[in-house]
Write an enzyme that holds these catalytic residues in place. Sequence first.
Site, PDB file in Angstrom:
ATOM      1  N   HIS A 161       0.825  -1.212   0.000  1.00  0.00           N
ATOM      2  CA  HIS A 161       0.000   0.000   0.000  1.00  0.00           C
ATOM      3  C   HIS A 161       0.859   1.261   0.000  1.00  0.00           C
ATOM      4  CE1 HIS A 161       1.077   0.732   4.188  1.00  0.00           C
ATOM      5  NE2 HIS A 161       0.887  -0.560   4.397  1.00  0.00           N
ATOM      6  N   ASN A 181       2.045   5.715   9.252  1.00  0.00           N
ATOM      7  CA  ASN A 181       3.470   5.711   8.921  1.00  0.00           C
ATOM      8  C   ASN A 181       4.119   7.024   9.324  1.00  0.00           C
ATOM      9  OD1 ASN A 181       2.599   3.961   5.979  1.00  0.00           O
ATOM     10  ND2 ASN A 181       3.706   3.089   7.697  1.00  0.00           N
ATOM     11  N   ASN A 235      -2.128   4.773  16.074  1.00  0.00           N
ATOM     12  CA  ASN A 235      -2.496   3.380  16.323  1.00  0.00           C
ATOM     13  C   ASN A 235      -3.068   3.147  17.718  1.00  0.00           C
ATOM     14  OD1 ASN A 235      -1.460   2.323  13.754  1.00  0.00           O
ATOM     15  ND2 ASN A 235       0.531   2.915  14.574  1.00  0.00           N
ATOM     16  N   GLU A 295      -7.847   1.887  -0.603  1.00  0.00           N
ATOM     17  CA  GLU A 295      -7.612   3.188  -1.236  1.00  0.00           C
ATOM     18  C   GLU A 295      -6.497   3.093  -2.276  1.00  0.00           C
ATOM     19  OE1 GLU A 295      -9.036   6.244   2.330  1.00  0.00           O
ATOM     20  OE2 GLU A 295      -6.895   5.970   1.928  1.00  0.00           O
ATOM     21  N   ARG A 340     -10.811  -7.073 -12.744  1.00  0.00           N
ATOM     22  CA  ARG A 340     -11.738  -7.421 -11.670  1.00  0.00           C
ATOM     23  C   ARG A 340     -11.035  -7.234 -10.335  1.00  0.00           C
ATOM     24  NH1 ARG A 340     -12.967 -13.338 -12.488  1.00  0.00           N
ATOM     25  NH2 ARG A 340     -10.942 -13.276 -13.545  1.00  0.00           N
ATOM     26  N   VAL A 341     -11.771  -6.823  -9.313  1.00  0.00           N
ATOM     27  CA  VAL A 341     -11.207  -6.577  -7.985  1.00  0.00           C
ATOM     28  C   VAL A 341     -12.010  -7.357  -6.952  1.00  0.00           C
ATOM     29  CG1 VAL A 341     -10.688  -4.865  -6.204  1.00  0.00           C
ATOM     30  CG2 VAL A 341     -10.415  -4.267  -8.626  1.00  0.00           C
ATOM     31  N   GLU A 370      -9.773  -9.762  -0.206  1.00  0.00           N
ATOM     32  CA  GLU A 370      -9.312 -11.047   0.309  1.00  0.00           C
ATOM     33  C   GLU A 370      -8.782 -10.856   1.723  1.00  0.00           C
ATOM     34  OE1 GLU A 370      -8.783 -14.186   1.522  1.00  0.00           O
ATOM     35  OE2 GLU A 370      -9.289 -14.524  -0.597  1.00  0.00           O
ATOM     36  N   PRO A 371      -9.594 -11.210   2.758  1.00  0.00           N
ATOM     37  CA  PRO A 371      -9.176 -11.001   4.146  1.00  0.00           C
ATOM     38  C   PRO A 371      -7.879 -11.692   4.523  1.00  0.00           C
ATOM     39  CG  PRO A 371     -11.539 -11.419   4.042  1.00  0.00           C
ATOM     40  CD  PRO A 371     -10.988 -11.686   2.662  1.00  0.00           C
ATOM     41  N   ARG A 372      -7.523 -12.775   3.831  1.00  0.00           N
ATOM     42  CA  ARG A 372      -6.285 -13.474   4.168  1.00  0.00           C
ATOM     43  C   ARG A 372      -5.041 -12.674   3.792  1.00  0.00           C
ATOM     44  NH1 ARG A 372      -7.863 -19.190   1.506  1.00  0.00           N
ATOM     45  NH2 ARG A 372      -8.749 -17.693   0.006  1.00  0.00           N
TER      46      ARG A 372
END
Length: 315
Positions: A12, A18, A24, A71, A86-87, A90-92
């Site tokens: 990302h 960052n 956090n 994003e 295609r998008v 995927e939680p993994r």
Amino acid sequence: MGRPRLIILVRHGESESNCDKSINRYVPNHKVPLTARGHEQATAAGKKLREMLLPGENILIYTSPYRRTRETTQDIVSQLGNVEYRVYEEPRLREQDFGNFQFDEEEMTRIWKDRARYGHFFYRIPNGESAADVYDRCAGFNETLFRQFSSDKFAKVLVLVTHGLMTRVFLMKWYRWTVERFESLKNVNYCEFVVMERQENDKYLLKNKMRTWNDPQPDPIITTTTTSPDSDGNSIEEKQNQIRILYEQVRKEEELNNKITVQPTDLAQVVKENTLKEHELLPDVDADVVCDIEDVLDGAGQNWSEMEYGESEEH
């Protein structure tokens, strides 16, 4: 078989955490957005991706469901024009779980010191995950991909928009790297492409030279580590420098506490030699990305530093 011509892993863009790690402590990790510069990086990545395509190629994109990766994906596809894509979420592919809202700076520093002593791959963040846990879900995702490759309709280019640690874990699983090699690697940069290209034998050649902790480092300087999200970006370099200083302190403490001379015939030496032999025999490892395993075995603890309060250069 519908194996894609390219598999591209994309970290990302720069996120607000960052630039300001204190975020956090009150913003959930999965809700941290990109900075303005992060959006620029992702837009540039979209242009680069389009330039890498051959005429008529289509794209399948899997993205981590975290806000900063979604994003990044949106900015990438905004530059694809009439390219078919295609998008899917995927939680993994999500980031390593760092235990919900994170502790204050003093407690997080203690956690990173503990991880340095215990080992980056196996240390489990309190209430969160270890890199080994991430490896397990990555293995399940790889199995899904292999099943999908059996379809002749699979896209010509596969793009995984994910995180720094997940990128390294994915490569570790795919190329059967050792734990020591994983621990020797640094994070990739924001929106950096890690490219795997299919060869005639259907195996994938890693085109990148992965950076390790043995690469030359600038002289450390003492600076602040927290800046506002609209910072000029120096906070990342500043943070890395301060963490290097902290690691040197940890290393010196370890040297003082470990004065035992290791005999050449003891178990540790045997394990080390076997690890080196195993590494040399791995069939799918690209010579361009081979690291100095001997140095790693002697000092693998140092890349506790690469994770900020969440990922250290990662979030």
